[in-house]
Design an enzyme around this catalytic site. Sequence first.
Site, PDB file in Angstrom:
ATOM      1  N   HIS A 124       0.919  -1.108  -0.116  1.00 54.72           N
ATOM      2  CA  HIS A 124      -0.009   0.169   0.040  1.00 54.72           C
ATOM      3  C   HIS A 124       0.972   1.295   0.130  1.00 54.72           C
ATOM      4  CE1 HIS A 124      -3.325  -2.600   1.295  1.00 54.72           C
ATOM      5  NE2 HIS A 124      -2.322  -3.302   1.957  1.00 54.72           N
ATOM      6  N   LYS A 144      16.465  21.643  -9.912  1.00 53.18           N
ATOM      7  CA  LYS A 144      15.652  20.528 -10.293  1.00 53.18           C
ATOM      8  C   LYS A 144      16.718  19.406 -10.793  1.00 53.18           C
ATOM      9  CE  LYS A 144      11.319  20.673 -10.515  1.00 53.18           C
ATOM     10  NZ  LYS A 144      10.549  19.587  -9.830  1.00 53.18           N
ATOM     11  N   GLU A 200       9.752   8.916 -16.304  1.00 54.14           N
ATOM     12  CA  GLU A 200       8.349   9.224 -16.311  1.00 54.14           C
ATOM     13  C   GLU A 200       7.803   9.022 -17.944  1.00 54.14           C
ATOM     14  OE1 GLU A 200      10.031  13.366 -15.037  1.00 54.14           O
ATOM     15  OE2 GLU A 200       7.827  13.632 -14.854  1.00 54.14           O
ATOM     16  N   SER A 215      15.678  22.150 -14.956  1.00 54.89           N
ATOM     17  CA  SER A 215      14.428  22.982 -15.213  1.00 54.89           C
ATOM     18  C   SER A 215      15.023  24.518 -15.752  1.00 54.89           C
ATOM     19  CB  SER A 215      13.617  23.280 -13.735  1.00 54.89           C
ATOM     20  OG  SER A 215      13.134  24.555 -13.925  1.00 54.89           O
TER      21      SER A 215
END
Length: 461
Positions: free
Chosen positions: A157, A284, A291, A278
């Site tokens: 979970h 970043k 992704e 970024s």
Amino acid sequence: MSNKMWGGRFQSGPDAIMEEINASIDFDKRLWAQDIRGSLAHVTMLEAQGILGPADAAAIRDGLEAVRGEIESGAFTFSRALEDIHMNVESRLAAIVGPNAGRLHTARSRNDQVATDFRLWVRDTIDELDAQLKDLMTALADKALAFAGAVMPGFTHLQSAQPVTFGHHLLAYVEMLARDRGRFADARRRLNECPLGAAALAGTSFPIDRFATARALGFDRPTANSLDSVSDRDFALEALSAASISAMHLSRFAEEIVIWTTPQFAFVALSDKFTTGSSIMPQKRNPDAAELVRAKAGRVIGALVALLVVMKGLPLAYAKDMQEDKEQTFDALQTLSLAVAAMAGMVRDMQPDLKRMKAAAGAGYATATDLADWLVRTLNLPFREAHHVTGRLVAAAAARKVGLEKLTLAEMQAVEPRIDDGVYAVLGVERSVRSRTSHGGTAPANVRAQARRWARLLARP
Ligand code: ARG
């Protein structure tokens, strides 16, 4: 001008929109090598069977080689008016060889031709994917061996569950990828029958030798039923199913990488080669490759669903709907290939933060099960009762906002008087993973043995 391949019955050529919706050359040109291979096998068989004279056969073979040369060198002009790869190749062949080139299409139809070409392409691609999946498994097994004992939290979970090791986690993906390879291999076995010679749908009256063409093209045997031969796209569907499941596995791993690389988790760092920055936020490091692997699964699964829907309403035998089988299959299998390559790159460079992972492994009372097991072993409590006692101990620790190991013996004995200080030994995460020695468990010794076993299996050709 009417079409020169089937213009006999036509007075005018197609409408521009007809040409646009009908032409597949923009995407099926990538079947050119398979198309020429199939034609070479066919012409040689026709000659061996005495259906074609040696001079015509030789001229056609030379012509096909000439076409191959033109396509390879980039000199070939693909034409939309010629619809697809089969007619593009054949038309150029006619220009090179003359009218006798038309004899190549004896005892053949584009229906069995495209089924053959497409099978060959899918088969080649499965072989390439297999090698890539193997490479990714090798990268994972290597990392797993290096970090067989690196403790990290195991989740259910996405809540801290029990400590595991990083190596164990990576080997879970090795198992998944092994099944993926098995599914591709299985699909390949069923795919490997040759539809060439089924002709349009009914077979042919010419005395062809389908076993010879099947052999020449590396198939195990010819397909058994001519109607099925030109109607069947199971081979693409099976490849897409295997690809979808594999893409799903990669996507789950990609999702974990996205989570693990957040500053909040910081379990692993990706290399600069597999991260982006970024344009506005200088701090970043975004896991774009992970992704995209996660997202590309959608494309692969979409292709499977699209082809299932194309096929599900088609009466036998060939229908032009089936031309819609190729574009998405090409795209999906290439997308998977890219995702596997990106994953292998990420894994090879990935650096786990052992301190962070170990600290996190102890958080969230992850050794509570070890404590319950200790109560069973030491006090002979039934597990359900041990579970209850441990629950109360966790509640006591949570009330004090400390870990279980920070409870005093007096606090523990307030819950269960028979607990002695031997209990503290089982509350550490290292000890916890070391104790999980059951078959398939996360004990570092197990993980090391499994990682070595995989490295050995994967080193085989
Ligand atoms: N381009 C077609 C396809 O991909 C080839 C087969 C065409 N056959 C036909 N009878 N129109 O399916």
